[in-house]
Design a protein around this motif. Structure first.
Motif, PDB file in Angstrom:
ATOM      1  N   GLY A 156       0.813  -1.212   0.000  1.00 22.34           N
ATOM      2  CA  GLY A 156       0.000   0.000   0.000  1.00 22.34           C
ATOM      3  C   GLY A 156       0.843   1.258   0.000  1.00 22.34           C
ATOM      4  O   GLY A 156       0.607   2.190  -0.787  1.00 22.34           O
ATOM      5  N   TYR A 157       1.851   1.297   0.848  1.00 26.87           N
ATOM      6  CA  TYR A 157       2.726   2.475   0.889  1.00 26.87           C
ATOM      7  C   TYR A 157       3.559   2.599  -0.387  1.00 26.87           C
ATOM      8  O   TYR A 157       3.778   3.705  -0.890  1.00 26.87           O
ATOM      9  CB  TYR A 157       3.653   2.401   2.104  1.00 26.87           C
ATOM     10  CG  TYR A 157       2.957   2.640   3.417  1.00 26.87           C
ATOM     11  CD1 TYR A 157       2.361   3.866   3.703  1.00 26.87           C
ATOM     12  CD2 TYR A 157       2.898   1.646   4.392  1.00 26.87           C
ATOM     13  CE1 TYR A 157       1.715   4.091   4.905  1.00 26.87           C
ATOM     14  CE2 TYR A 157       2.265   1.868   5.598  1.00 26.87           C
ATOM     15  CZ  TYR A 157       1.673   3.082   5.852  1.00 26.87           C
ATOM     16  OH  TYR A 157       1.032   3.302   7.054  1.00 26.87           O
ATOM     17  N   ALA A 158       4.032   1.461  -0.904  1.00 25.06           N
ATOM     18  CA  ALA A 158       4.831   1.501  -2.127  1.00 25.06           C
ATOM     19  C   ALA A 158       3.995   2.010  -3.305  1.00 25.06           C
ATOM     20  O   ALA A 158       4.483   2.788  -4.139  1.00 25.06           O
ATOM     21  CB  ALA A 158       5.381   0.111  -2.437  1.00 25.06           C
TER      22      ALA A 158
ATOM     23  N   GLU B 111       4.913   5.176  -5.583  1.00 23.67           N
ATOM     24  CA  GLU B 111       5.128   5.017  -7.025  1.00 23.67           C
ATOM     25  C   GLU B 111       4.156   5.848  -7.852  1.00 23.67           C
ATOM     26  O   GLU B 111       4.507   6.333  -8.936  1.00 23.67           O
ATOM     27  CB  GLU B 111       4.998   3.541  -7.398  1.00 23.67           C
ATOM     28  CG  GLU B 111       6.118   2.661  -6.832  1.00 23.67           C
ATOM     29  CD  GLU B 111       5.752   1.193  -6.836  1.00 23.67           C
ATOM     30  OE1 GLU B 111       4.641   0.854  -7.337  1.00 23.67           O
ATOM     31  OE2 GLU B 111       6.544   0.387  -6.338  1.00 23.67           O
ATOM     32  N   GLN B 112       2.935   6.009  -7.351  1.00 24.89           N
ATOM     33  CA  GLN B 112       1.920   6.744  -8.097  1.00 24.89           C
ATOM     34  C   GLN B 112       1.964   8.255  -7.850  1.00 24.89           C
ATOM     35  O   GLN B 112       1.163   8.994  -8.413  1.00 24.89           O
ATOM     36  CB  GLN B 112       0.526   6.215  -7.750  1.00 24.89           C
ATOM     37  CG  GLN B 112       0.298   4.754  -8.138  1.00 24.89           C
ATOM     38  CD  GLN B 112       0.414   4.530  -9.638  1.00 24.89           C
ATOM     39  OE1 GLN B 112      -0.113   5.311 -10.424  1.00 24.89           O
ATOM     40  NE2 GLN B 112       1.119   3.476 -10.028  1.00 24.89           N
TER      41      GLN B 112
ATOM     42  N   ARG C 262       4.814  12.168   2.012  1.00 15.49           N
ATOM     43  CA  ARG C 262       5.708  11.509   1.048  1.00 15.49           C
ATOM     44  C   ARG C 262       7.057  11.135   1.653  1.00 15.49           C
ATOM     45  O   ARG C 262       7.677  10.152   1.242  1.00 15.49           O
ATOM     46  CB  ARG C 262       5.948  12.425  -0.158  1.00 15.49           C
ATOM     47  CG  ARG C 262       4.843  12.394  -1.193  1.00 15.49           C
ATOM     48  CD  ARG C 262       5.344  12.871  -2.557  1.00 15.49           C
ATOM     49  NE  ARG C 262       6.389  12.026  -3.093  1.00 15.49           N
ATOM     50  CZ  ARG C 262       6.163  10.842  -3.676  1.00 15.49           C
ATOM     51  NH1 ARG C 262       4.933  10.364  -3.758  1.00 15.49           N
ATOM     52  NH2 ARG C 262       7.170  10.149  -4.161  1.00 15.49           N
ATOM     53  N   LEU C 263       7.518  11.907   2.614  1.00 17.15           N
ATOM     54  CA  LEU C 263       8.813  11.615   3.215  1.00 17.15           C
ATOM     55  C   LEU C 263       8.836  10.236   3.872  1.00 17.15           C
ATOM     56  O   LEU C 263       9.883   9.587   3.927  1.00 17.15           O
ATOM     57  CB  LEU C 263       9.164  12.682   4.261  1.00 17.15           C
ATOM     58  CG  LEU C 263       9.417  14.094   3.749  1.00 17.15           C
ATOM     59  CD1 LEU C 263       9.648  15.049   4.911  1.00 17.15           C
ATOM     60  CD2 LEU C 263      10.607  14.116   2.795  1.00 17.15           C
TER      61      LEU C 263
ATOM     62  N   ALA D 137      10.282   4.669   3.619  1.00 15.36           N
ATOM     63  CA  ALA D 137      10.582   3.872   4.806  1.00 15.36           C
ATOM     64  C   ALA D 137       9.504   2.827   5.079  1.00 15.36           C
ATOM     65  O   ALA D 137       9.796   1.723   5.553  1.00 15.36           O
ATOM     66  CB  ALA D 137      10.739   4.786   6.027  1.00 15.36           C
ATOM     67  N   LEU D 138       8.261   3.162   4.773  1.00 14.19           N
ATOM     68  CA  LEU D 138       7.140   2.275   5.092  1.00 14.19           C
ATOM     69  C   LEU D 138       6.800   1.315   3.952  1.00 14.19           C
ATOM     70  O   LEU D 138       6.066   0.343   4.176  1.00 14.19           O
ATOM     71  CB  LEU D 138       5.901   3.108   5.426  1.00 14.19           C
ATOM     72  CG  LEU D 138       6.026   4.013   6.657  1.00 14.19           C
ATOM     73  CD1 LEU D 138       4.797   4.911   6.784  1.00 14.19           C
ATOM     74  CD2 LEU D 138       6.213   3.196   7.922  1.00 14.19           C
ATOM     75  N   GLY D 139       7.318   1.557   2.755  1.00 16.16           N
ATOM     76  CA  GLY D 139       6.901   0.788   1.585  1.00 16.16           C
ATOM     77  C   GLY D 139       7.777  -0.395   1.238  1.00 16.16           C
ATOM     78  O   GLY D 139       7.663  -0.927   0.130  1.00 16.16           O
ATOM     79  N   VAL D 140       8.635  -0.824   2.151  1.00 14.47           N
ATOM     80  CA  VAL D 140       9.497  -1.988   1.921  1.00 14.47           C
ATOM     81  C   VAL D 140       8.940  -3.154   2.734  1.00 14.47           C
ATOM     82  O   VAL D 140       8.576  -2.970   3.897  1.00 14.47           O
ATOM     83  CB  VAL D 140      10.949  -1.694   2.345  1.00 14.47           C
ATOM     84  CG1 VAL D 140      11.837  -2.906   2.129  1.00 14.47           C
ATOM     85  CG2 VAL D 140      11.479  -0.489   1.590  1.00 14.47           C
TER      86      VAL D 140
END
Length: 241
Positions: A71-73, A77-78, A165-166, A170-173
């Protein structure tokens, strides 16, 4: 394009999703909505699309760790500026998520986490009566998180988040532990980002069991302690390099 995305990790949630999605659409009409379908065997994906949500579907059940990261990734990306997360079981009121989003929009924090146990005006202490196992579990978790973060944190397993966005990289891995919310807080600390814990009201789950009840409480506490121990080892190794 909307600047805010709200995503929902979901596994076999066709019964709960309609109300959750309708509430989000009504309460945050300008936000895009994503359902991360974690290999559901029911109509979760079809129900999500029927209610206007974008859907990412895994071919098999991968677990909450990958659902959260996806979800975070996706938000990163979008090109979304802000991202929110709620659970699919209906316990997170949209008006409370909107409060968290407003804090992040105002640049008062990079991440706002909704807390059942933090207090504030209109959010009295002990507004939730915990079971003995939950009381023990939360007590241990609070002590462990204070040691790891160097500050109090009352509700380390909360799934209600708002972030800018910052925080997305960190959260999208994908998460390596069975306590992804705890690992999220550790990652955010290492990234030097501003995290605030905000008192919120939450509902009882529409279905399913609490993570801090009975044998689940024991397993979760052991998982969190293991995560924190590994984090401590990683930090010591990093300092020596």
């Amino acid at each position: 394009m909307a600047e805010t995305l709200v995503f929902i990790p979901a596994w076999n949630e066709e019964d709960n999703l309609p109300d959750v999605l309708d509430e989000l659409t009504a309460g945050l009409p300008d936000a895009a909505v994503l359902v991360v379908d974690d290999g559901s065997t029911d109509r979760t994906a079809a129900v999500a699309r029927a209610h206007g949500a974008e859907v990412i579907s895994f071919g098999e059940n991968r677990g909450l760790q990958e659902g959260i990261a996806a979800g975070y990734a996706y938000a990163d990306e979008q090109g979304f500026s802000y991202v929110g997360r709620v659970d699919a079981d209906g316990q997170h009121p949209v008006e409370e998520l909107a409060r968290l989003m407003a804090i992040v929009h105002a640049d008062e924090a990079d991440v706002a986490v909704g807390s059942r146990f933090a207090t504030g005006e209109g959010y009295e202490a002990y507004r939730y009566e915990p079971s003995p196992s939950r009381r023990l579990g939360t007590s241990i978790l609070r002590r462990a998180m204070r040691a790891a973060l160097g500050r109090p944190f009352h509700d380390a397993t909360s799934g209600m988040y708002a972030a800018n966005r910052l925080a997305m990289p960190a959260l999208g891995v994908p998460y390596s532990s069975g306590a992804p919310e705890v690992e999220s807080l550790l990652r955010l600390r290492e990234a030097g980002l501003r995290v605030v814990e905000v008192p919120v009201h939450m509902r009882e789950r529409a279905s399913g069991d609490s993570k801090l009840r009975g044998s689940k409480a024991v397993r979760l506490v052991l998982t969190v302690v293991s995560t924190l121990l590994l984090y401590g080892v990683w930090r010591r190794v990093r300092r020596r390099r």
